[in-house]
Each structure stands twice: as structure tokens, then as C-alpha cells.
Design a protein around this motif. Structure first.
Motif: not given
Length: 57
Positions: A34-39, A20-21, A6-16
Motif C-alpha cells: 500500500y502506498i499513500f502519496a499526497g493527500e 510526498n510518500i 514494480d513497487c520501486r518503479a511506482k515510488l520513483y514515479m511518485l517522487s518524480d
């Protein structure tokens, strides 16, 4: 879906979405990721895999 999948899927979604992670952190105490992406985009993925956005308003 497993916690890591699930974590990997969210990271791919954000990068798509061209985000920026900025921070990726695993808490050994709580088992949460915890994932912080963008501001302003923050996601928490608990061990059960039911991710949620952090709403700080």
C-alpha cells in the motif's frame, strides 16, 4: 515485472511528480503493498504486480 521492481518503479514515479510518500506498507497476510502519496493518491500493488489506484468515491 517482479513485485518489488514494480513497487520501486511506482515510488520513483511518485517522487518524480513531487508527491510526498506518506505511508508505505507491506501486508504479510495479503502480500499487497500500500502506498499513500499526497493527500488523495493511494496505490495498491498486489503480488501479481498489476497495480491499481484506490477509488474511494
Amino acid at each position: 515485472m517482479s513485485h518489488s521492481t514494480d513497487c520501486r518503479a511506482k515510488l520513483y514515479m511518485l517522487s518524480d511528480l513531487y508527491r510526498n510518500i506518506q505511508l508505505f506498507r507491506f501486508s504479510a497476510e495479503s502480500g499487497e503493498i500500500y502506498i499513500f502519496a499526497g493527500e488523495e493518491l493511494q496505490i495498491i500493488i498486489p503480488q501479481n504486480g498489476r497495480w491499481r489506484f484506490v477509488d474511494e468515491t
